[in-house]
Design a protein around this motif. Structure first.
Motif, PDB file in Angstrom:
ATOM      1  N   PHE A 244      -1.955 -23.253  -9.302  1.00 13.07           N
ATOM      2  CA  PHE A 244      -1.871 -22.258  -8.237  1.00 13.07           C
ATOM      3  C   PHE A 244      -1.776 -20.865  -8.850  1.00 13.07           C
ATOM      4  CE2 PHE A 244      -0.713 -26.117  -6.138  1.00 13.07           C
ATOM      5  CZ  PHE A 244      -1.129 -25.968  -4.829  1.00 13.07           C
ATOM      6  N   GLU A 245      -2.527 -19.945  -8.286  1.00 18.88           N
ATOM      7  CA  GLU A 245      -2.553 -18.551  -8.736  1.00 18.88           C
ATOM      8  C   GLU A 245      -1.610 -17.718  -7.870  1.00 18.88           C
ATOM      9  OE1 GLU A 245      -5.898 -14.981  -9.248  1.00 18.88           O
ATOM     10  OE2 GLU A 245      -6.385 -16.837  -8.187  1.00 18.88           O
ATOM     11  N   HIS A 246      -0.846 -16.852  -8.512  1.00 16.17           N
ATOM     12  CA  HIS A 246       0.036 -15.929  -7.798  1.00 16.17           C
ATOM     13  C   HIS A 246      -0.780 -14.802  -7.195  1.00 16.17           C
ATOM     14  CE1 HIS A 246       3.244 -13.082  -6.985  1.00 16.17           C
ATOM     15  NE2 HIS A 246       2.714 -12.217  -7.819  1.00 16.17           N
ATOM     16  N   VAL A 247      -0.503 -14.494  -5.918  1.00 16.89           N
ATOM     17  CA  VAL A 247      -1.200 -13.430  -5.208  1.00 16.89           C
ATOM     18  C   VAL A 247      -0.166 -12.547  -4.521  1.00 16.89           C
ATOM     19  CG1 VAL A 247      -2.851 -12.881  -3.371  1.00 16.89           C
ATOM     20  CG2 VAL A 247      -3.187 -14.930  -4.783  1.00 16.89           C
ATOM     21  N   ALA A 248      -0.317 -11.231  -4.651  1.00 11.50           N
ATOM     22  CA  ALA A 248       0.521 -10.278  -3.920  1.00 11.50           C
ATOM     23  C   ALA A 248      -0.399  -9.258  -3.269  1.00 11.50           C
ATOM     24  CB  ALA A 248       1.505  -9.582  -4.849  1.00 11.50           C
ATOM     25  N   ILE A 249      -0.262  -9.089  -1.939  1.00  9.68           N
ATOM     26  CA  ILE A 249      -1.124  -8.151  -1.221  1.00  9.68           C
ATOM     27  C   ILE A 249      -0.276  -7.286  -0.303  1.00  9.68           C
ATOM     28  CG2 ILE A 249      -3.104  -9.720  -1.280  1.00  9.68           C
ATOM     29  CD1 ILE A 249      -2.542 -10.146   1.788  1.00  9.68           C
ATOM     30  N   TRP A 250      -0.805  -6.112   0.040  1.00 16.43           N
ATOM     31  CA  TRP A 250      -0.174  -5.217   1.001  1.00 16.43           C
ATOM     32  C   TRP A 250      -0.859  -5.387   2.347  1.00 16.43           C
ATOM     33  CZ3 TRP A 250       3.789  -2.691   2.594  1.00 16.43           C
ATOM     34  CH2 TRP A 250       3.692  -1.603   3.460  1.00 16.43           C
ATOM     35  N   ASP A 251      -0.095  -5.753   3.361  1.00 20.11           N
ATOM     36  CA  ASP A 251      -0.598  -5.883   4.720  1.00 20.11           C
ATOM     37  C   ASP A 251      -0.336  -4.557   5.436  1.00 20.11           C
ATOM     38  OD1 ASP A 251      -0.783  -6.342   7.512  1.00 20.11           O
ATOM     39  OD2 ASP A 251      -0.397  -8.486   7.243  1.00 20.11           O
ATOM     40  N   GLU A 252      -1.375  -3.764   5.587  1.00 23.09           N
ATOM     41  CA  GLU A 252      -1.235  -2.421   6.143  1.00 23.09           C
ATOM     42  C   GLU A 252      -0.765  -2.460   7.598  1.00 23.09           C
ATOM     43  OE1 GLU A 252      -1.117   1.596   6.014  1.00 23.09           O
ATOM     44  OE2 GLU A 252      -1.917   0.441   4.322  1.00 23.09           O
ATOM     45  N   GLU A 253      -1.279  -3.405   8.366  1.00 21.96           N
ATOM     46  CA  GLU A 253      -0.942  -3.470   9.788  1.00 21.96           C
ATOM     47  C   GLU A 253       0.539  -3.765   9.992  1.00 21.96           C
ATOM     48  OE1 GLU A 253      -2.149  -5.952  13.845  1.00 21.96           O
ATOM     49  OE2 GLU A 253      -3.252  -6.288  11.967  1.00 21.96           O
ATOM     50  N   ASN A 254       1.065  -4.735   9.249  1.00 21.12           N
ATOM     51  CA  ASN A 254       2.470  -5.130   9.400  1.00 21.12           C
ATOM     52  C   ASN A 254       3.419  -4.360   8.487  1.00 21.12           C
ATOM     53  OD1 ASN A 254       2.379  -7.348  11.403  1.00 21.12           O
ATOM     54  ND2 ASN A 254       1.068  -8.331   9.867  1.00 21.12           N
ATOM     55  N   GLU A 255       2.844  -3.597   7.565  1.00 23.33           N
ATOM     56  CA  GLU A 255       3.621  -2.839   6.581  1.00 23.33           C
ATOM     57  C   GLU A 255       4.596  -3.754   5.837  1.00 23.33           C
ATOM     58  OE1 GLU A 255       5.109   0.735   8.630  1.00 23.33           O
ATOM     59  OE2 GLU A 255       3.380   1.788   7.763  1.00 23.33           O
ATOM     60  N   TRP A 256       4.001  -4.814   5.276  1.00 19.75           N
ATOM     61  CA  TRP A 256       4.797  -5.679   4.404  1.00 19.75           C
ATOM     62  C   TRP A 256       3.935  -6.204   3.266  1.00 19.75           C
ATOM     63  CZ3 TRP A 256       5.712  -9.122   9.218  1.00 19.75           C
ATOM     64  CH2 TRP A 256       4.702 -10.061   9.390  1.00 19.75           C
ATOM     65  N   ILE A 257       4.618  -6.566   2.193  1.00 18.64           N
ATOM     66  CA  ILE A 257       4.003  -7.272   1.083  1.00 18.64           C
ATOM     67  C   ILE A 257       4.021  -8.757   1.401  1.00 18.64           C
ATOM     68  CG2 ILE A 257       4.409  -8.032  -1.308  1.00 18.64           C
ATOM     69  CD1 ILE A 257       3.162  -5.384  -1.399  1.00 18.64           C
ATOM     70  N   GLU A 258       2.929  -9.444   1.099  1.00 17.20           N
ATOM     71  CA  GLU A 258       2.915 -10.900   1.156  1.00 17.20           C
ATOM     72  C   GLU A 258       2.713 -11.449  -0.244  1.00 17.20           C
ATOM     73  OE1 GLU A 258       0.451 -13.032   3.818  1.00 17.20           O
ATOM     74  OE2 GLU A 258       1.141 -11.959   5.608  1.00 17.20           O
ATOM     75  N   MET A 259       3.528 -12.419  -0.595  1.00 19.23           N
ATOM     76  CA  MET A 259       3.292 -13.200  -1.799  1.00 19.23           C
ATOM     77  C   MET A 259       2.733 -14.547  -1.364  1.00 19.23           C
ATOM     78  SD  MET A 259       5.996 -12.350  -4.814  1.00 19.23           S
ATOM     79  CE  MET A 259       7.056 -13.727  -4.440  1.00 19.23           C
ATOM     80  N   ARG A 260       1.733 -14.993  -2.085  1.00 20.24           N
ATOM     81  CA  ARG A 260       1.074 -16.257  -1.765  1.00 20.24           C
ATOM     82  C   ARG A 260       0.816 -17.038  -3.045  1.00 20.24           C
ATOM     83  NH1 ARG A 260      -3.783 -13.606   1.931  1.00 20.24           N
ATOM     84  NH2 ARG A 260      -2.461 -12.672   3.557  1.00 20.24           N
ATOM     85  N   LEU A 261       0.594 -18.319  -2.871  1.00 25.22           N
ATOM     86  CA  LEU A 261       0.109 -19.178  -3.947  1.00 25.22           C
ATOM     87  C   LEU A 261      -1.273 -19.682  -3.544  1.00 25.22           C
ATOM     88  CD1 LEU A 261       3.371 -21.147  -4.777  1.00 25.22           C
ATOM     89  CD2 LEU A 261       2.203 -19.519  -6.276  1.00 25.22           C
ATOM     90  N   ARG A 262      -2.263 -19.424  -4.395  1.00 22.05           N
ATOM     91  CA  ARG A 262      -3.657 -19.773  -4.081  1.00 22.05           C
ATOM     92  C   ARG A 262      -4.096 -20.968  -4.924  1.00 22.05           C
ATOM     93  NH1 ARG A 262      -7.093 -14.953  -5.358  1.00 22.05           N
ATOM     94  NH2 ARG A 262      -6.423 -14.227  -3.298  1.00 22.05           N
ATOM     95  N   ALA A 263      -4.561 -22.016  -4.251  1.00 22.09           N
ATOM     96  CA  ALA A 263      -5.042 -23.213  -4.960  1.00 22.09           C
ATOM     97  C   ALA A 263      -6.297 -22.870  -5.757  1.00 22.09           C
ATOM     98  CB  ALA A 263      -5.335 -24.319  -3.966  1.00 22.09           C
ATOM     99  N   MET A 264      -6.299 -23.275  -7.013  1.00 23.64           N
ATOM    100  CA  MET A 264      -7.424 -22.953  -7.884  1.00 23.64           C
ATOM    101  C   MET A 264      -8.495 -24.039  -7.875  1.00 23.64           C
ATOM    102  SD  MET A 264      -5.105 -21.293 -10.934  1.00 23.64           S
ATOM    103  CE  MET A 264      -6.481 -20.846 -11.985  1.00 23.64           C
ATOM    104  N   ARG A 265      -8.229 -25.124  -7.162  1.00 27.40           N
ATOM    105  CA  ARG A 265      -9.214 -26.194  -7.002  1.00 27.40           C
ATOM    106  C   ARG A 265      -8.816 -27.027  -5.774  1.00 27.40           C
ATOM    107  NH1 ARG A 265      -6.355 -30.584  -8.826  1.00 27.40           N
ATOM    108  NH2 ARG A 265      -4.833 -30.220 -10.501  1.00 27.40           N
ATOM    109  N   ASP A 266      -9.743 -27.843  -5.302  1.00 25.70           N
ATOM    110  CA  ASP A 266      -9.396 -28.792  -4.249  1.00 25.70           C
ATOM    111  C   ASP A 266      -8.361 -29.774  -4.779  1.00 25.70           C
ATOM    112  OD1 ASP A 266     -11.337 -27.585  -2.713  1.00 25.70           O
ATOM    113  OD2 ASP A 266     -12.814 -29.188  -2.947  1.00 25.70           O
ATOM    114  N   MET A 267      -7.385 -30.107  -3.961  1.00 22.41           N
ATOM    115  CA  MET A 267      -6.375 -31.079  -4.404  1.00 22.41           C
ATOM    116  C   MET A 267      -5.641 -31.651  -3.208  1.00 22.41           C
ATOM    117  SD  MET A 267      -3.425 -28.523  -5.941  1.00 22.41           S
ATOM    118  CE  MET A 267      -4.563 -27.252  -6.524  1.00 22.41           C
ATOM    119  N   THR A 268      -5.055 -32.812  -3.419  1.00 22.49           N
ATOM    120  CA  THR A 268      -4.144 -33.412  -2.455  1.00 22.49           C
ATOM    121  C   THR A 268      -2.835 -33.682  -3.168  1.00 22.49           C
ATOM    122  OG1 THR A 268      -5.927 -34.439  -1.196  1.00 22.49           O
ATOM    123  CG2 THR A 268      -3.721 -35.346  -0.897  1.00 22.49           C
ATOM    124  N   VAL A 269      -1.744 -33.189  -2.593  1.00 17.32           N
ATOM    125  CA  VAL A 269      -0.427 -33.265  -3.222  1.00 17.32           C
ATOM    126  C   VAL A 269       0.464 -34.181  -2.386  1.00 17.32           C
ATOM    127  CG1 VAL A 269       1.600 -31.970  -3.967  1.00 17.32           C
ATOM    128  CG2 VAL A 269      -0.681 -30.931  -4.133  1.00 17.32           C
TER     129      VAL A 269
END
Length: 328
Positions: A244-269
């Motif tokens: 999983f790749e770490h992602v941090a983005i700025w949401d301008e509409e909500n005025e908040w930072i979001e941290m996410r985990l992005r799957a780097m391949r298809d998987m079932t956990v």
């Protein structure tokens, strides 16, 4: 004469059961998400301490600077005999408030509230060694769930005027609806004249905001992935954190930072304890944190809607962070 009492409102297995409930909700939702409180096992807490020392991460330094510069004003304005701190952790920053309230001659009791009994105990023993007349009544609780347990603590004692502190910008981890419910619930536990000191990170250049949550050394990325290790250990899940790749983005509409985990391949956990098989498509993201940033007018409006009366607004010279003082 100093004294220490620890009261635990968390039943055995409470945190594990709460994690299981949150994980089931998160993994069966249309858009996967997890509450950020599950970052903070021992490893996650250690990683967050490292984050607070990074050059990109300004909030801890800015808030501490405000406490140093304006703590005496807060003490004088509140005259608090009891300091209640929500999400107290190690109580490091709180020492500046304790010191000023002690110097003002009003402080008698400190009530730290956190989910980790060991951290509460260690912090309490450090503080009573410094403040010889301080009584520490530590409450092991989930403050989002157990707010009513803070009414009249310590029991059987006249607490006098109270100051409730909620520092670190943690209020930003709540959605607007959850913030409104939390503030209203907190206000219902407070008596007229009690103070509320709230730490809030402020809206600023999005590039600085994103950098604070996506540092060059990759510490925040490891902190983010650590929640998967928590799930593996506590719920017998089969996550591969490095998938999983770490992602941090700025949401301008909500005025908040979001941290996410992005799957780097298809998987079932598999999540054995939930009897779930969770599918991720390559590129699919799971939100692990929001961190809302505030403007004075908006935050004070939220406080007023919860029946608080804003009284003072303290910021650092750069205007990066604020402490808001309100009264019930």
């Amino acid at each position: 004469m100093s004294a220490f009492t620890l009261v635990n409102h968390l039943d055995q297995g409470y945190l594990r059961d709460a994690l299981a409930a949150d994980a089931r909700t998160a993994f069966t939702a249309e858009h996967k998400w997890l509450p950020p409180k599950w970052f903070y096992d021992a490893e996650g807490s250690a990683l967050f301490t490292k984050i607070t020392q990074l050059p990109e991460y300004y909030p801890t330094r800015r808030e501490l600077a405000i406490l140093r510069a304006r703590g005496a004003e807060v003490a004088a304005a509140t005259g608090a005999e009891t300091l209640v701190e929500l999400g107290s952790g190690t109580s490091d920053k709180t020492e500046w408030l304790l010191s000023e309230l002690s110097t003002a001659g009003t402080l008698r009791t400190y009530v730290p509230v956190d989910v980790d009994a060991g951290t509460l105990t260690s912090a309490a023993h450090r503080l009573i060694a410094t403040y010889q007349d301080l009584s520490v009544y530590a409450v092991c609780a989930d403050f989002e769930v157990h707010l009513k347990s803070l009414v009249g603590v310590p029991p059987g004692e006249a607490t006098g005027r109270r100051l409730v502190a909620f520092l670190g910008g943690t209020i930003g981890n709540l959605t607007p609806a959850a913030r409104a419910a939390f503030l209203a619930g907190l206000r219902a536990t407070m008596a007229p004249g009690d103070g509320f000191l709230l730490g809030a990170d402020l809206v600023k250049d999005p590039r600085r905001l994103v950098a604070a949550y996506d540092d060059a050394a990759g510490v925040t990325a490891e902190f983010n992935r650590n929640v998967l290790r928590v799930l593996n250990r506590e719920l017998r899940a089969g996550f591969e954190p490095e998938a999983f790749e770490h992602v941090a983005i700025w949401d301008e509409e909500n005025e908040w930072i979001e941290m996410r985990l992005r799957a780097m391949r298809d998987m079932t956990v598999g999540v054995e304890d939930l009897d779930l098989a969770v599918s991720f498509a390559e590129g699919e993201e799971m939100r692990t944190e929001i961190s809302a940033k505030f403007r004075r007018a908006g935050l004070e409006d939220e406080l007023r809607r919860a029946s608080f009366t804003p009284a003072a607004w303290y910021t650092d010279p750069a205007g990066d962070f604020a402490l808001s003082l309100s009264f019930a």
